[in-house]
Motif scaffolding. Structure first.
Motif, PDB file in Angstrom:
ATOM      1  N   PRO A 312       0.828  -1.246   0.087  1.00  0.00           N
ATOM      2  CA  PRO A 312       0.065   0.019  -0.036  1.00  0.00           C
ATOM      3  C   PRO A 312       0.763   1.384   0.121  1.00  0.00           C
ATOM      4  O   PRO A 312       0.304   2.303  -0.425  1.00  0.00           O
ATOM      5  N   ARG A 316      -0.123   4.073  -3.011  1.00  0.00           N
ATOM      6  CA  ARG A 316      -0.514   5.328  -2.712  1.00  0.00           C
ATOM      7  C   ARG A 316       0.063   6.410  -3.820  1.00  0.00           C
ATOM      8  O   ARG A 316      -0.500   7.219  -3.858  1.00  0.00           O
ATOM      9  N   THR A 963     -11.739   6.998  -4.295  1.00  0.00           N
ATOM     10  CA  THR A 963     -11.421   5.749  -3.436  1.00  0.00           C
ATOM     11  C   THR A 963     -12.062   4.406  -3.974  1.00  0.00           C
ATOM     12  O   THR A 963     -11.197   3.609  -3.853  1.00  0.00           O
ATOM     13  N   ARG A 966     -10.138   3.490  -7.197  1.00  0.00           N
ATOM     14  CA  ARG A 966      -8.744   3.233  -7.050  1.00  0.00           C
ATOM     15  C   ARG A 966      -8.572   1.657  -6.464  1.00  0.00           C
ATOM     16  O   ARG A 966      -7.844   0.823  -6.804  1.00  0.00           O
ATOM     17  N   GLN A1010      -0.477  13.178  -7.064  1.00  0.00           N
ATOM     18  CA  GLN A1010      -1.581  12.648  -6.384  1.00  0.00           C
ATOM     19  C   GLN A1010      -2.894  13.320  -6.594  1.00  0.00           C
ATOM     20  O   GLN A1010      -3.682  13.761  -5.823  1.00  0.00           O
TER      21      GLN A1010
END
Length: 1018
Positions: A312, A316, A963, A966, A1010
């Motif tokens: 993770p 990210r 979210t 993803r 991001q």
């Protein structure tokens, strides 16, 4: 009879003449003009026509007959192609096959290195090394059988090759992939002209940016047109002559990105050229814009490899857009097919050409049809290059370029057996020619007797021998020899007497080899005791059809294309609405001032009414009780939404245009909408005295680059003074100027040249060379283009205004202007605006005298003062920056707000459209949660032209969707890993934030991108 003899003699002479060549023979001549007939084949002439049980006849490298009822010539070598397929061999339109790869040095901008201002190329060539139209691939071409073999094994017989180097790259040649002499491999010497935005191996400093490359190419077109009249002032220019000579060829542009596709097409439209565009694989993201180019495309099958996002911490840092592109890139060819956009397929960019068919099948799974794929590999490239009369289909008179396959060529079980190029055979997997799958009777004979077995042949490398049990063994057939070895005793069973009494020992082992003649096989062998064996195999029946269903991957729904292709992009763009904003505190920026409990009616993208108790049944009502409404914030000095900012390789680059390299997908557009910004003035950087042309945009998130532009706005240009221009911090600056005095002289010289140029253009417009650099300066002289000038120190500001007075123009805006408080009276007399920071200071020598009261002092002198950002993050807080002037200098609140709304509108000459809330103006509005100058104020809705482009409630909803999306894609990537597919390490997605001093699109502050998980102003 005599006539017949004469005719035969003539034919013989013609044959001999045809056989002659310029190369001497050292030894015995071996000229073979073979004739071959390929019978009983399925012949796929092109994507539309197939012939069953047909014959193809070739002679002397050409097709002489093709059809279902062709008579086989008596002298033909007959090749039975029963159960075989014959296709035209493929054509790759984008290669550098047979060309020495130019040596490129990785681009690293070194501010302290001296600039290379002139070309290192010797001779009567173009002034810029990146302009190389005189290069001809056919003059450099050398056949390379090792590389050709790689192409042939994929089914290619012909390629277009060119030198992949420079902006204007010269011509490409169509060549065959055979082993013969280089001259015999050339099909068409000058088949295409090539271009790109990449300067390649050029070490010359200019251009150093995308907009510089575009400007150079545009100027080259103009120079070439001017050169047609053979101007004596130019003398001989080999490059410009070649550039003109190449214009009648197919024009191929290496764009490599969807937006570069559009940029290239616009250059083509400007000069009446239709480019064939080498795409970047992301065209599916803007298919409407791709169709509008009217171009044919060249598409690579280089799809992104899956990233390992199991950790993770790695996941990210990977943007949603990168993960979405991994999933959707294989839809690219199918998307173009669906949109009826012509395209070719190429092996270019593949890291491993063995992935060609794997990726092609991915494209099939994602919407591409096999017929269109075949067309994209044959007819389309041949037609675009003007060689369809020679290659691209199987028709009489064309070159004998074809492949023979075991099955339909795109079938997973298909094998390319042979590739014939110009009538010469190149074996690929000939051992698979004979399909020997089936069930046979195997008989072994020796002095001791006879033994019978069943032989179940699965393929050329696998067979089962069956007696009472299935026996272990090895089998192979290479197209010539059969080899078989097996044990007479099943594995893991006690060794007992040999089967059939052939061997008196136990556990006999047999080793056999032989040949195949039709359905009968025979040969010799031995057993473990050394006994000689003869054996025969006879056909019993065909192999049973494979009824086992292929394990299919469960269908997974693909994500949707969004505009922009980003987490915050729209699946469907927001629509213009009629809006009625009720009961707000409205900051009008007009004589009415601030109005309490007031309504604003928006209709058709304009402000229709401002007042109390308004009503309109067609309008959507927004309750703004307790909230504040202002005009949208306008940032006079920004560097967002551009692919490059500085073209600093020369002192004067007024020919470059920010508009040429806008990036409508910059996430900062959306972020700044969240801070109430509705318009931004995108400036060239401050690397040179006269920089590039600026572009005013509206922050219409999701539109293309053209729709970003603020229509009808006056054109501006960026000038700069001081340290950046004279390169104070560079130890090796060799670019003039080197002092502030020199900066002043650059301006003097530039406008002197511009006045001379204007006079020459008026006197003789037909023969005067059009100069894009001077065109822009003439526009300034004629008050058709306006200056915004990077400035700090009072002395140079004064000197600049004197230059303007001397040549009759005004410095419209001095930006930064941190010593403006020292010369505010002079600026007012000159007619300048001021655009400054609220409280920046001490970040370099020039700003030691900066004070936080600068804006207030200039305001009190009577200047039109703006507060700008010059920073992607600060732009989201310009309302707070304006609020600082209340603290530092006591500027009234309404006038402070005007510094980021009405005042920049005035400075940019668009105050008739934006900057205040007045009936008739554009509906560019912000609804704030609190007093707009407060640090607690949040933009709840940002409206541009009556369209809500940012809504804080919808933003929160969008984050939840991001979210979920993803998570879906991360799970899909992990499933890809579990399936055993090749993976690559997770790579962070980067974004380059460009500023005033950054050089090239590679130069700015690099941040982790991001975009899809960024937290906006809370």
């Amino acid at each position: 009879m005599r006539k017949i003899k004469l005719l035969l003699s003539g034919l013989l002479l013609a044959s001999l003449l045809q056989a002659q060549e310029t190369f001497p023979v050292n030894g015995l001549a071996d000229k073979r003009n073979g004739c071959y007939a390929f019978t009983h084949a399925t012949i796929v002439q092109n994507a539309q026509n197939s012939l069953q049980n047909a014959t193809l006849v070739i002679r002397e490298g050409k097709i002489v007959a093709v059809g279902a009822s062709v008579t086989v010539p008596q002298d033909a070598v007959v090749i039975d192609c029963k159960n075989k397929y014959i296709y035209p061999s493929f054509i790759d339109i984008y290669t550098d096959y047979g060309i020495t790869t130019p040596q490129r040095q990785p681009f690293v901008f070194n501010y302290n290195a001296p600039a290379q201002l002139n070309s290192n190329t010797k001779g009567a060539y173009n002034w810029n090394q990146a302009i190389r139209p005189e290069v001809n691939a056919y003059q450099q071409f050398t056949a390379d059988d090792a590389k050709a073999k790689t192409f042939r094994e994929l089914g290619f017989g012909t390629v277009l090759t060119h030198v992949k180097d420079g902006i204007a790259r010269g011509t490409g040649a169509v060549v065959l992939l055979g082993k013969d002499k280089d001259n015999l491999m050339l099909v068409k010497e000058r088949a295409s002209a090539h271009y790109s935005f990449n300067k390649g191996s050029s070490t010359q400093s200019y251009p150093s940016s995308l907009m510089g490359s575009i400007a150079l190419l545009r100027q080259t077109y103009l120079d070439a047109q001017w050169y047609k009249n053979k101007p004596s002032t130019e003398g001989v220019n080999i490059s410009l002559q070649a550039f003109n000579d190449n214009q009648n060829l197919p024009q191929i542009f290496e764009a490599e990105d969807k937006w570069n596709d559009v940029r290239a097409d616009r250059i083509g439209d400007e000069f009446g050229v239709q480019y064939i565009l080498k795409g970047g694989g992301n065209e599916y993201q803007r298919i409407k814009e791709m169709a509008a180019t009217k171009a044919a495309f060249i598409l690579s099958l280089n799809f992104p490899q899956a990233m390992d996002v199991e950790d993770p911490a790695d996941a990210r840092l990977v943007s949603l857009s990168d993960m979405k592109n991994w999933e959707l890139a294989p839809t690219n060819p199918g998307a173009l097919e669906k949109a009826n956009i012509p395209f070719c397929l190429t092996t270019a960019d593949l890291h491993d050409t063995k992935q060609f068919y794997t990726n092609l099948r991915k494209a099939f799974e994602n919407g591409l049809s096999e017929a269109k794929a075949l067309e994209a590999l044959t007819k389309t490239p041949a037609t675009l290059l003007g060689v369809y009369d020679k290659v691209g289909s199987l028709e009489t008179g064309k070159l004998a370029n074809f492949i023979i396959t075991s099955d339909s060529v795109f079938s997973e079980k298909a094998v390319i057996l042979q590739n014939w190029i110009q009538g010469a055979k190149y074996g690929v997997k000939e051992d698979a020619w004979n399909d020997i799958k089936g069930v046979y009777n195997l008989v072994l004979n020796s002095e001791n007797g006879t033994s019978n077995y069943t032989l179940d042949v699965k393929n050329n490398n696998t067979a089962n021998v069956i007696g009472k049990d299935t026996l272990t063994g090895k089998f192979s057939y290479d197209g010539k020899l059969v080899k078989l070895s097996f044990s007479a005793t099943p594995a893991k069973k006690p060794m007992v007497a040999a089967i059939g009494g052939m061997n008196n020992g136990v556990g006999a082992q047999y080793r056999l080899s032989g040949t195949i003649n039709g359905d009968t096989w025979n040969g010799l062998g031995e057993d473990t005791a050394g006994n000689r064996i003869t054996w025969t195999v006879t056909f019993v029946r065909a192999a049973a059809p494979d009824t086992a269903k292929k394990k299919m991957t469960p269908h997974q729904q693909l994500g949707k294309v969004t505009y922009p292709f980003d987490g915050y992009g729209w699946e469907e763009a927001p629509k213009q609405e009629n809006l009625l904003i009720k009961n707000a505190t409205v900051w009008t920026n007009e004589k009415e001032g601030k109005l309490e409990n007031t309504d604003v009616l928006v209709k058709d993208g304009k402000i229709a009414k401002v007042g109390k108790n308004l009503s309109d049944g067609s309008a959507k009502v927004i309750d703004a009780t307790g909230k504040h409404v202002t005009a949208g914030i306008i940032d006079e000095h920004s560097h967002i939404a551009a692919m490059s900012i500085n073209e600093g390789a020369q002192s004067v680059t007024s020919e470059v245009r920010i508009a040429d390299n806008l990036n409508p997908e910059d996430i900062n557009i959306y972020r700044q909408l969240s801070g109430g910004v509705t318009s931004s003035h995108i400036l060239h950087g401050s690397a040179n005295t006269i920089g590039g042309q600026t572009q005013l945009i509206k922050l219409r998130w999701g539109v293309d680059d053209e729709a970003l532009k603020f229509k009808g706005a006056d054109p501006f240009i960026k000038f700069a003074l001081g340290e950046n221009v004279k390169r104070t911090t560079s130890m090796a600056n060799n670019r003039f100027p080197d002092t502030r005095m020199g900066v002043e002289e650059v301006l003097n010289d530039a406008f002197t040249r511009a006045k001379d140029y204007e006079r020459e253009m008026k006197a003789d417009p037909k023969t005067t060379r059009r100069d894009l650099e001077l065109d822009a300066l003439v526009e300034i002289l004629n008050k058709k283009r306006f200056i915004t000038c990077h400035s700090y120190v009072q002395s140079e500001i004064t000197a600049a205004m004197r230059i303007g007075d001397k040549y009759g123009f005004t410095f419209n805006t001095f930006t930064h202007i941190l010593e403006g408080y020292k010369v505010a009276d002079k600026m007012k007399a000159h007619g300048s605006n001021a655009s400054t920071f609220s409280d920046w200071w001490a970040y370099k020598t020039e700003v030691q005298d900066a004070i936080a009261y600068n804006a207030a002092i200039m305001y009190k002198v009577g200047l039109n003062v703006c507060i700008n950002s010059d920073d992607a993050e600060m732009a989201r807080r310009l309302n707070q920056e304006a609020g600082k002037t209340v603290k530092y200098g006591g500027v009234p609140e309404e006038d402070a707000l005007k510094m980021v709304t009405l005042n920049p509108a005035k400075a940019l000459h668009v105050d008739n459209k934006v900057g205040s809330i007045k009936a008739g103006k554009d509906a560019d509005l912000v609804i704030w949660s609190d007093h707009p100058l407060s640090i607690y104020a949040k933009s709840e809705k940002t409206i541009v032209d009556g369209i809500v482009y940012f809504d804080r409630e919808k933003d929160l909803e969008q984050r939840r969707k991001i979210t979920a999306e993803r998570t879906r894609l991360i799970n899909k990537l992990q499933a890809e890993k579990r399936s055993g597919a090749p993976m690559r390490p997770a790579e962070p997605s980067y974004q380059v934030l460009l500023g005033c001093g950054d050089h090239s699109e590679r130069g700015g502050l690099i941040t982790i991108e991001q975009d899809d998980i960024e937290t906006l102003n809370q």
